[in-house]
Design an enzyme around this catalytic site. Structure first.
Site, PDB file in Angstrom:
ATOM      1  N   CYS A 100       0.812  -1.221   0.000  1.00 57.55           N
ATOM      2  CA  CYS A 100       0.000   0.000   0.000  1.00 57.55           C
ATOM      3  C   CYS A 100       0.849   1.276   0.000  1.00 57.55           C
ATOM      4  CB  CYS A 100      -0.952   0.002   1.180  1.00 57.55           C
ATOM      5  SG  CYS A 100      -0.164  -0.271   2.775  1.00 57.55           S
ATOM      6  N   HIS A 153      -1.527   7.227   3.320  1.00 64.88           N
ATOM      7  CA  HIS A 153      -0.066   7.133   3.398  1.00 64.88           C
ATOM      8  C   HIS A 153       0.551   8.281   2.597  1.00 64.88           C
ATOM      9  CE1 HIS A 153      -0.522   3.449   5.401  1.00 64.88           C
ATOM     10  NE2 HIS A 153      -0.052   2.591   4.519  1.00 64.88           N
TER      11      HIS A 153
END
Length: 361
Positions: free
Chosen positions: A157, A251
């Site tokens: 991810c 993120h």
């Protein structure tokens, strides 16, 4: 496009919950099976997740009363679906065995797990970057002895925030060296602040295995198919630091890159590359694809997690602060939603690509 019957393996976990929401009203995919560990089997989905539902939207009504199946009973699950999404919390060797069992049962697997990411005949697909790696599926089927079954995985991810930004520049301007420092949300560990109170007002400068994935997985994504295997590229090197930060979802990364070319691009030329980039997912107009994959923000304090993580349903990548650097050629910041673009959403988009290209028929 016909409608496909799909299952969610690991349906009770955080990524499994995200799959449930994304598939609730999907135009191509209808959830006909939910599976998890034996301790959840036999209960309704609502009973399994009611005390640990981590999403802001409610449990999909159509799935509340579905009976959760035992994921290890592969044949029972496989006969109910055309393919499965897999996001299980198990040891890597157990995940590899489980996913291969589904594939050998002629049930394709769209995996969110890391267990098969470096298997050399398993494609690790970001649809806007390396859609052509789907061609390796033919070689994988020969190895597995299947006609229809195979495994395809999505990447880690965190790298889905910065690899997309580097990709349009890599070939044209020969990006050879990258330093990426990632700042990763707690949902990447399957946590909420309620379940992980020590993360409040805290930063943890270590995420087990993350830096290795961040440095190695892009090389496979940019690799080439040779003699039935995906051979990682050797024309770029990446080093990284991965840090857990007190953010629920999203993120971020601070990225430094160097070019090896006679005519290095200007800041404006790089921004133009990002702005005009179109990937295979956009060409096919896949249901989950963002209209614009890469968004550049000119404001000095953007992109930010709260304002950008849900951009284009959480499937876009946001970039900002591009400027020249004193040690590398350029640096920038970027971010993406880790459980949407980075996890379940990325796997759904990968499945859409494989459906559109005929691999799931």
């Amino acid at each position: 496009m016909k409608q496909y019957k799909v299952g969610i393996i690991g349906a009770t976990g955080m990524v499994g919950q995200r799959f449930a929401l994304l598939l609730e009203n999907h135009p191509w995919f209808k959830v006909t099976a939910l599976a998890a560990s034996p301790r959840s089997a036999g209960k309704t989905y609502k009973e399994c997740v009611k005390d640990r539902w981590a999403m802001t939207s409610p449990i999909p009504a159509a799935m509340e009363d579905m009976i959760v199946m035992d994921a290890s009973k592969v044949e029972e699950v496989a006969k109910l679906v055309d393919f499965v999404f897999c996001a299980v919390d198990m040891k890597k060797d157990e995940i590899r065995a489980l996913e291969e069992a589904y594939a050998k049962a002629e049930c394709p697997v769209m995996s969110n797990n890391s267990a098969h990411r470096m298997t050399d005949d398993v494609p690790m697909i970001i649809p806007e970057i390396n859609a052509d790696h789907a061609k390796i599926i033919e070689a994988q089927r020969k190895r597995l002895g299947t006609k229809r079954g195979f495994i395809s995985v999505k990447s880690n991810c965190s790298l889905q925030s910065y690899v997309p930004a580097i990709h349009p520049l890599k070939e044209k301007y020969n990006v050879t060296k990258v330093l990426a420092c990632t700042y990763q949300a707690i949902s990447g560990a399957g946590k909420t602040f309620e379940r992980w109170p020590e993360m409040v007002d805290n930063v943890i400068p270590y995420i087990g295995g993350e830096e290795e994935k961040s440095e190695q997985e892009p090389l496979k994504i940019w690799g080439s198919i040779v003699d039935g295997k995906i051979v990682p590229t050797t024309d770029i090197s990446i080093t990284s630091q991965c840090i857990r930060v007190p953010v629920s979802d999203g993120h971020s990364a601070a990225v430094f890159m160097s070019f090896d070319c006679e005519n290095k691009p200007s800041v404006d030329e790089v921004i133009a590359e990002w702005t005009n980039y179109v990937g295979r997912a956009q060409e096919l107009e896949l249901p989950s694809a963002p209209k614009h994959f890469l968004h550049y923000f000119t404001e000095p304090d953007r992109p930010q997690i709260k304002s950008e993580r849900n951009l284009e349903n959480g499937m876009a990548v946001s970039i900002g602060r591009l400027r020249e650097d004193t040690q590398y050629d350029m640096k920038f910041v970027c971010m993406s939603h880790n459980t949407l673009r980075g996890a379940a959403g990325g796997a759904v988009l990968m499945a859409e690509l494989l459906c559109a290209e005929g691999y799931l028929d």
